[in-house]
Design a protein around this motif. Structure first.
Motif, PDB file in Angstrom:
ATOM      1  N   VAL A 321       3.703 126.732  94.818  1.00 60.13           N
ATOM      2  CA  VAL A 321       4.032 128.054  94.279  1.00 60.13           C
ATOM      3  C   VAL A 321       5.551 128.260  94.349  1.00 60.13           C
ATOM      4  O   VAL A 321       6.183 128.701  93.391  1.00 60.13           O
ATOM      5  CB  VAL A 321       3.294 129.165  95.062  1.00 60.13           C
ATOM      6  N   ALA A 322       6.132 127.903  95.512  1.00 64.33           N
ATOM      7  CA  ALA A 322       7.582 128.063  95.686  1.00 64.33           C
ATOM      8  C   ALA A 322       8.334 127.294  94.595  1.00 64.33           C
ATOM      9  O   ALA A 322       9.295 127.787  94.014  1.00 64.33           O
ATOM     10  CB  ALA A 322       7.999 127.574  97.071  1.00 64.33           C
ATOM     11  N   ARG A 323       7.854 126.068  94.327  1.00 66.39           N
ATOM     12  CA  ARG A 323       8.525 125.237  93.301  1.00 66.39           C
ATOM     13  C   ARG A 323       8.424 125.888  91.923  1.00 66.39           C
ATOM     14  O   ARG A 323       9.409 125.983  91.198  1.00 66.39           O
ATOM     15  CB  ARG A 323       7.887 123.847  93.263  1.00 66.39           C
ATOM     16  N   ARG A 324       7.230 126.364  91.622  1.00 64.87           N
ATOM     17  CA  ARG A 324       7.052 126.972  90.290  1.00 64.87           C
ATOM     18  C   ARG A 324       7.925 128.214  90.146  1.00 64.87           C
ATOM     19  O   ARG A 324       8.505 128.454  89.098  1.00 64.87           O
ATOM     20  CB  ARG A 324       5.591 127.347  90.058  1.00 64.87           C
ATOM     21  N   LEU A 325       7.986 128.992  91.221  1.00 64.77           N
ATOM     22  CA  LEU A 325       8.813 130.203  91.153  1.00 64.77           C
ATOM     23  C   LEU A 325      10.273 129.828  90.942  1.00 64.77           C
ATOM     24  O   LEU A 325      10.972 130.424  90.139  1.00 64.77           O
ATOM     25  CB  LEU A 325       8.658 131.027  92.438  1.00 64.77           C
ATOM     26  N   GLN A 326      10.698 128.796  91.685  1.00 64.26           N
ATOM     27  CA  GLN A 326      12.099 128.379  91.546  1.00 64.26           C
ATOM     28  C   GLN A 326      12.384 127.886  90.139  1.00 64.26           C
ATOM     29  O   GLN A 326      13.449 128.148  89.590  1.00 64.26           O
ATOM     30  CB  GLN A 326      12.428 127.303  92.577  1.00 64.26           C
TER      31      GLN A 326
END
Ligand code: C2E
Ligand code: CA
Ligand code: CA
Length: 688
Positions: A321-326
């Motif tokens: 999720v963190a990667r997608r948000l970034q």
């Protein structure tokens, strides 16, 4: 052999010279064998002998035994004779045996080419000697200190010439040992490591120093790169002392600390602290026209994912999720993880709400795409709250709070979506706060009480228990229904205190009822999450003297919706105690079946919305029958709630419900009104 007189006269002009050059000294004469032949007052002061005591004695009297052993007196005379002058320093003895450090000059005296004796000048230089010794000692210590210190040190003079450096200096700057020698220019030294680059580097150092900056960090290449801190101390004469310290470990530790302090360990993205700094700066710029939007993002039902797939998959999901948000952000934006499944995103340089809205839609979409974690394909959705700066606030905390409030609203609406902050949310919050304050007061002032509603056994149609229902006897508003204040109590956390009060009170009051009358108490998830809840229940039971099997807790499906393992385990422990657990308002929740599979409830309570429609609505009948059948197949007792008519009761009985509850049989009433009902129920029971 020359007479003493001769000797004195011939030596006179020479000794005068000597005496002139060594002011304040003692002088005396020796004959060719070393016998003292003359003695002046200076000599008397220095050595303590009066002339008549010493004249005629051999001059070796003044020497220490060590010097005598090595033949020093004879050597002095021989050397003086051979070389024309003998100079030395050494310990000499006074008459009283004490020692002084003497500077001694011996010269032969000749008369008409004939050696007639010696003149000897002695000066007490004990003090100088001590100072020298002290200096030598200090130097030795200094050397020792310099070579043993962990820092490198180098002293340069105003012409950039190396005056002194220790070994560590070479080691830390990567110069081969011994290559940097005193007398070398800084540039020459730099050339050893840098070659042609040295000139530029030298210039750079000068410029740095001229700009008043006297420290820097060097990276020394090697097997592993080291960081060396250089700090210069400028000297009044234009030179400087530079100290070099290996700070690699410290730097590493600092970097680690910085990472720990500012980055989330799991996902590696910034944490709340770093985000806050960033937000503050961005808000500062927003005042100058650079608007920004703060997004509070929450993954819905993340806990269930964790429960179903385990912690590891949960963690991997958060990372993804963190990667997608970034990946959804541009340069100048920031994403941070601020809690378990809570993220924040700051979108900078926007024109207005439209841009924020576009971002929210993008984020929702991106998070809705399936996640492939290990062998699982996981689908999640999320809710977003948005606050804009400067429009909604110009303080970091204020903006955070408003974005959270907007998120809370989005979640409350129970939809995956986004919600902008609106003023009315704060108004709602304000009312909620007032209710909360009132509630606190109500607890203190004993304004809460319990009403009891009979639970009816379908076969005997008699009361077999009571459900405790909270009431608030408000001084102004009269009797307030729990539907009005329980949501606020739950949001504020006050429900724990209120719920526990209700449990205690219900048990105490039930203690005076007949043993076979059970007591049903509603529970909130917050109570169940409290670690000491089990103990609390045990204490409350034993304090009231009520057996656990008389107590039935009612929980709603929403309690289980969080998928909290802790709650499941607490429910299990309560059952072990002998307490029964009922699933309340059944049919109004979401995926009811899965809860029934995961936990063995003792009872299902069919929500009154189904019961109310029984007579008029065929689908409700079908559903109610199905629920009743379901309960039976899972081995659970089934209660029909909200029975207001005989017809409804007949339906429920026909469908296999074992208990009913509703106004038709018994309305919720204060404990003071229960006496008669209880007596009737007792009589009825005796009759049955
Ligand atoms: P509930 O647990 O479903 O309680 C039953 C509710 O249905 C009660 O409303 C009761 O008065 C009402 N009711 C019972 N029979 C009939 C009927 O025949 N017709 C109609 N129209 N209504 C009937 P009440 O007392 O207003 O309570 C509302 C809710 O507040 C409860 O629903 C329960 O969820 C909650 N509540 C009450 N006391 C407590 C408590 O001590 N702790 C917690 N956590 N929640 C409580
Ligand atoms: Ca209930
Ligand atoms: Ca209910």
């Amino acid at each position: 052999m020359p007479s003493t007189q001769q000797l004195e006269q011939s030596a006179e002009h020479r000794s005068k010279l000597l005496i002139d050059s060594v002011a304040g000294c003692a002088y005396y004469m020796l004959d060719t064998d070393g016998i003292v032949t003359s003695w002046n007052t200076g000599a008397q002061r220095a050595k303590g002998y009066a002339a008549d005591e010493i004249i005629g004695r051999h001059f070796s009297t003044f020497y220490s035994s060590e010097d005598l052993v090595t033949g020093e007196p004879a050597r002095a005379l021989q050397t003086a004779l051979a070389k024309g002058r003998y100079e030395t320093e050494g310990w000499r003895l006074r008459k009283d045996g004490t020692r002084f450090w003497a500077s001694v000059i011996v010269e032969p005296v000749h008369e008409a080419d004939q050696h007639i004796g010696f003149v000897k000048v002695t000066r007490d230089i004990t003090r100088d000697h001590q100072a020298e010794e002290q200096l030598a000692h200090t130097n030795k210590i200094l050397d020792l200190a310099l070579s043993n210190m962990s820092q490198g040190i180098a002293l340069f003079d105003s012409t950039e010439t190396l005056i002194l450096a220790n070994e560590q200096y070479s080691k830390l700057t990567g110069i081969p040992p011994g290559a940097a020698r005193p007398g070398m220019k800084l540039q020459e030294i730099l050339q050893i490591g840098l070659g042609a680059e040295a000139e530029n580097r030298c210039k750079w150092i000068r410029e740095r120093r001229a700009s008043g900056q006297t420290s820097e960090f060097l990276t020394i290449k090697g097997e592993t790169d080291r960081t060396v801190a250089v700090s210069e101390q400028l000297l009044p004469d234009g030179g400087w002392v530079a100290t070099f310290e290996d700070v690699t470990e410290r730097k590493n530790a600092e970097q680690t600390l910085e990472r720990i302090a500012h980055y989330d360990a799991l996902t590696g993205i910034p944490n709340r602290a770093l985000f806050r700094e960033f937000l503050k700066k961005a808000i500062g710029q927003s005042k100058r026209g650079n608007k920004c939007a703060l997004f509070s993002i929450d993954i819905n039902r993340f806990r269930s994912v964790k429960n179903v797939y385990g912690h590891r998959v949960g963690d991997e999901l958060l990372k993804a999720v963190a990667r997608r948000l970034q990946n959804s952000t541009r340069d100048g934006d920031m994403v941070a993880r601020v809690g378990g499944d809570e993220f924040v995103l700051l979108q900078t340089g926007i024109a207005g709400a439209k841009d924020a809205e576009a971002m929210a839609i993008r984020v929702l979409e991106v998070l809705r795409l399936p996640f492939q974690i290990e062998t699982h394909e996981i689908l999640i959705d999320s809710s977003i709250g948005i606050a804009l700066a400067p429009q909604d606030g110009v303080e970091a905390d204020e903006l955070n709070r408003k974005a959270d409030l907007a998120l809370y609203r989005a979640k409350k609406a129970n939809r995956a979506g986004y919600n902008f902050f609106e003023q009315k949310l704060e108004v709602h919050l304000e009312t909620q706060r007032t209710v909360e304050q009132d509630l606190r007061q109500a607890l203190r002032r004993d304004e809460l009480e319990l009403f009891y509603q009979g639970l009816i056994d379908v076969k005997s149609e008699s009361i077999v228990g009571y459900e405790a229902l909270l009431r608030w006897r408000h001084p102004l508003r009269g009797m307030v229904s729990p539907a009005e204040f329980i949501p606020t109590a739950e949001e504020s956390g006050l429900i724990v205190e209120i719920g526990n009060w209700a449990l205690h009170t219900a048990l105490r009051q039930a203690a005076s009822w007949p043993d076979y009358v059970k007591i049903a108490v509603n529970l909130s998830p917050a109570q169940l999450r409290n670690e000491s809840f089990i103990q609390f229940v045990k204490d409350a039971l034993s304090c009231a003297g009520v057996k656990p099997n008389r107590l039935e807790f009612e929980i709603t499906e929403s309690t289980l919706m969080d998928g909290d393992d802790g709650i499941m385990s607490t429910l299990g422990q309560l059952q072990t105690l002998g307490v029964r657990i009922a699933l309340d308002d059944f049919g109004t929740g979401f995926s009811s079946l899965s809860y029934l599979r995961n936990f063995q409830f003792d009872r299902l309570k069919i929500d009154r919305s189904f019961v109310q429609d029984l007579a008029s609505n065929e689908p409700s009948r079908v559903l109610t029958r199905a629920i009743a059948g379901l309960g039976a197949s899972f081995g659970m007792a089934v209660t029909g709630e909200g029975v207001e008519s005989r017809a409804q009761f007949d339906y429920l009985r026909a469908m296999g419900c074992s208990e009913v509850q509703g106004f038709y049989f018994s309305r919720p009433k204060p404990v003071s009104d229960m006496k008669e009902e209880l007596r009737n129920c007792f009589v009825q029971r005796c009759v049955v």
